[in-house]
Design an enzyme around this catalytic site. Sequence first.
Site, PDB file in Angstrom:
ATOM      1  N   LYS A  93      -6.857  55.230  26.827  1.00 28.08           N
ATOM      2  CA  LYS A  93      -6.169  54.841  27.951  1.00 28.08           C
ATOM      3  C   LYS A  93      -5.315  53.821  27.306  1.00 28.08           C
ATOM      4  O   LYS A  93      -5.517  52.527  27.468  1.00 28.08           O
ATOM      5  CB  LYS A  93      -7.118  54.472  28.898  1.00 28.08           C
ATOM      6  CG  LYS A  93      -6.044  54.141  30.336  1.00 28.08           C
ATOM      7  CD  LYS A  93      -7.198  53.907  31.484  1.00 28.08           C
ATOM      8  CE  LYS A  93      -6.420  53.533  32.733  1.00 28.08           C
ATOM      9  NZ  LYS A  93      -5.895  52.099  32.830  1.00 28.08           N
ATOM     10  N   GLY A 118      -3.923  50.882  42.125  1.00 28.33           N
ATOM     11  CA  GLY A 118      -3.363  51.063  43.386  1.00 28.33           C
ATOM     12  C   GLY A 118      -4.215  51.502  44.501  1.00 28.33           C
ATOM     13  O   GLY A 118      -3.734  51.213  45.564  1.00 28.33           O
ATOM     14  N   ASN A 161     -11.030  51.375  40.082  1.00 27.23           N
ATOM     15  CA  ASN A 161     -11.895  50.112  39.830  1.00 27.23           C
ATOM     16  C   ASN A 161     -12.050  49.216  40.815  1.00 27.23           C
ATOM     17  O   ASN A 161     -13.083  49.121  41.732  1.00 27.23           O
ATOM     18  CB  ASN A 161     -11.630  49.572  38.414  1.00 27.23           C
ATOM     19  CG  ASN A 161     -12.448  48.783  37.846  1.00 27.23           C
ATOM     20  OD1 ASN A 161     -12.373  48.261  36.643  1.00 27.23           O
ATOM     21  ND2 ASN A 161     -13.600  48.301  38.604  1.00 27.23           N
ATOM     22  N   THR A 162     -11.092  48.477  41.207  1.00 19.18           N
ATOM     23  CA  THR A 162     -11.203  47.637  42.243  1.00 19.18           C
ATOM     24  C   THR A 162     -11.744  47.680  43.416  1.00 19.18           C
ATOM     25  O   THR A 162     -12.404  47.071  44.112  1.00 19.18           O
ATOM     26  CB  THR A 162      -9.905  46.568  42.223  1.00 19.18           C
ATOM     27  OG1 THR A 162      -9.291  46.380  40.909  1.00 19.18           O
ATOM     28  CG2 THR A 162      -9.996  45.322  42.957  1.00 19.18           C
TER      29      THR A 162
END
Length: 262
Positions: A96, A185, A206-207
């Site tokens: 990535k 996002g 992820n977040t």
Amino acid sequence: MWNLAGKELSSRLLLGTACYPSLEHMQQAILNSGTEVITISIKRQTSAGLDGESFWQAVKKLDCHFLPNTAGCRNAEAAINTAEIARELFDTHWIKLEVIGDDYNLQPEPFELIKATRILIDRGFEVFPYCTDDLVLCQKLVDAGCKILMPWGAPIGSGKGLINPYALETLRYRFPDITLIIDAGIGKPSHAVQAMEFGFDGVLLNTAVALANHPALMATAFRHAVIAGHQAFTGGMMSERNVAHPSTPLIDTPFWHQVNNL
């Protein structure tokens, strides 16, 4: 099932491994998500007392494909070196590719990104480039040999969702044969649904899971969201109309409106 860079997968959700309150939260979230691909930063720094060796042991138990990233790199040279380390460490040619150009919104540095992409593809890597939704940039990446594009929905960690739907829909239209995965996002399951309804092949986040009050439960929500969005797209959603249209067919005039000629 779908094919991602030569791997047959069931889940279209890719999940990151950073920012979780604990290893246990991370493991349970990944299991609940149903993901088969997890991203790992080579420059990962342990925090909150989490031991690095324990982290590696934890992710190895998850039976997922590793997608190492070059997070923290700011030029092509650093990204290429990090990718080579990742290939040796994880025995994978997947990478990535992240080359950050701005500290404020963590937007990719397009010129260094393209440079690194060309070199890594020449060296046999399968590049998953983190990019913006800029059509010209994406075309340059495809021209460089990318079979996968990972445009952002919004800046990393912002949770703003898909801030430019038009640009993302344009990418899907212009690159029908390229694997498109929204990267960055996503803040809510509804954002993931929207991305999949656009016809994107997958979502990476992820977040939104790691910082949720209950990461494992949020991972489950995203699992269902990605499935729902993809099924909606493949099922063929109705087109919008500017006027109302009755859903019940009117075969004849209702009996109570008919004139009694008797």
